[in-house]
Design an enzyme around this catalytic site. Structure first.
Site, PDB file in Angstrom:
ATOM      1  N   GLY A  97      -3.969   1.517  11.647  1.00 32.30           N
ATOM      2  CA  GLY A  97      -2.521   1.692  11.569  1.00 32.30           C
ATOM      3  C   GLY A  97      -2.015   2.376  12.821  1.00 32.30           C
ATOM      4  O   GLY A  97      -2.595   2.240  13.897  1.00 32.30           O
ATOM      5  N   CYS A  98      -0.954   3.125  12.673  1.00 30.60           N
ATOM      6  CA  CYS A  98      -0.349   3.817  13.813  1.00 30.60           C
ATOM      7  C   CYS A  98      -1.373   4.729  14.488  1.00 30.60           C
ATOM      8  O   CYS A  98      -1.980   5.578  13.841  1.00 30.60           O
ATOM      9  CB  CYS A  98       0.845   4.634  13.327  1.00 30.60           C
ATOM     10  SG  CYS A  98       1.593   5.634  14.614  1.00 30.60           S
ATOM     11  N   PHE A  99      -1.558   4.555  15.783  1.00 26.90           N
ATOM     12  CA  PHE A  99      -2.577   5.366  16.464  1.00 26.90           C
ATOM     13  C   PHE A  99      -2.227   6.842  16.506  1.00 26.90           C
ATOM     14  O   PHE A  99      -3.099   7.683  16.647  1.00 26.90           O
ATOM     15  CB  PHE A  99      -2.939   4.830  17.845  1.00 26.90           C
ATOM     16  CG  PHE A  99      -1.812   4.469  18.772  1.00 26.90           C
ATOM     17  CD1 PHE A  99      -0.619   5.148  18.822  1.00 26.90           C
ATOM     18  CD2 PHE A  99      -1.976   3.399  19.638  1.00 26.90           C
ATOM     19  CE1 PHE A  99       0.393   4.795  19.702  1.00 26.90           C
ATOM     20  CE2 PHE A  99      -0.978   3.029  20.531  1.00 26.90           C
ATOM     21  CZ  PHE A  99       0.216   3.741  20.555  1.00 26.90           C
ATOM     22  N   TRP A 100      -0.962   7.192  16.373  1.00 23.26           N
ATOM     23  CA  TRP A 100      -0.583   8.612  16.346  1.00 23.26           C
ATOM     24  C   TRP A 100      -1.342   9.351  15.251  1.00 23.26           C
ATOM     25  O   TRP A 100      -1.716  10.510  15.424  1.00 23.26           O
ATOM     26  CB  TRP A 100       0.895   8.782  16.060  1.00 23.26           C
ATOM     27  CG  TRP A 100       1.844   8.277  17.081  1.00 23.26           C
ATOM     28  CD1 TRP A 100       1.578   7.908  18.377  1.00 23.26           C
ATOM     29  CD2 TRP A 100       3.247   8.088  16.903  1.00 23.26           C
ATOM     30  NE1 TRP A 100       2.728   7.499  18.995  1.00 23.26           N
ATOM     31  CE2 TRP A 100       3.770   7.603  18.114  1.00 23.26           C
ATOM     32  CE3 TRP A 100       4.106   8.275  15.825  1.00 23.26           C
ATOM     33  CZ2 TRP A 100       5.119   7.316  18.284  1.00 23.26           C
ATOM     34  CZ3 TRP A 100       5.442   7.991  15.993  1.00 23.26           C
ATOM     35  CH2 TRP A 100       5.944   7.522  17.210  1.00 23.26           C
ATOM     36  N   CYS A 101      -1.537   8.687  14.124  1.00 25.63           N
ATOM     37  CA  CYS A 101      -2.150   9.325  12.956  1.00 25.63           C
ATOM     38  C   CYS A 101      -3.674   9.322  12.994  1.00 25.63           C
ATOM     39  O   CYS A 101      -4.315   9.956  12.155  1.00 25.63           O
ATOM     40  CB  CYS A 101      -1.671   8.640  11.684  1.00 25.63           C
ATOM     41  SG  CYS A 101       0.113   8.755  11.434  1.00 25.63           S
TER      42      CYS A 101
END
Length: 169
Positions: free
Chosen positions: A9-13
């Site tokens: 999913g979102c790489f930030w997480c």
């Protein structure tokens, strides 16, 4: 040193959970698995490049085993959702374990089989295991996002954290 690449999913997480582990030298956000060299965030979000958002992890295998990284990866994702992760939908957010060696492939496949056999989830484990392709670093503002933008990070990861709490705690 060895390299691991995970899309969840979102790489930030995906950065913080790995960055907090002993033996991790770096965790960088980027794009992989597509057909366009050096894509931009906007191009990947347009879903025309075939890339997934991913993290590249450089680690010391004497301090942390690849198997442990794979186990941590599972606990950061919904492995039953092939079409994105949590509020992030689309192919660019699909869950993938990218292997860089045949040994990594074997470890990932065995771990996936163990997770499926565990009965933790009613649905099949659909995370794919694929050979690593070129990894392109994301723009600077994406690197270490959770440190630079803690409030926005907390907002963007709320649904993920609720799922993780309910399914992995």
């Amino acid at each position: 040193m060895e390299r691991a690449i995970f899309a969840g999913g979102c790489f930030w997480c995906m950065v913080q959970p790995f960055e907090e582990q002993a033996g991790i030298l770096s965790v960088r956000s980027g794009y992989t698995g597509g057909h366009l060299p050096n894509p931009s965030y906007e191009q990947v979000c347009a879903k025309t490049t075939g890339h997934t958002e991913a993290v590249e992890i450089i680690f010391d295998p004497k301090q942390i085993a690849y198997k442990d990284l794979v186990e941590l990866y599972w606990t950061q994702t919904d492995p039953t959702d092939a079409f994105g992760q949590f509020e992030d939908r689309g192919d660019n957010y699909r869950p993938v374990i990218y292997y860089t060696t045949e040994r990594q492939k074997e470890i990932a496949e065995q771990s996936k089989a163990n997770l499926q056999a565990s009965g933790r989830f009613d649905q099949p484990i659909v995370t794919t295991i694929e050979p690593a392709e070129p990894f392109y670093l994301a723009e600077d503002y994406h690197q270490g996002f959770y440190k630079k933008n803690p409030k926005r990070y907390a907002q963007s990861s709320a649904i993920r954290h609720q799922f993780l709490e309910e399914n992995w705690s």
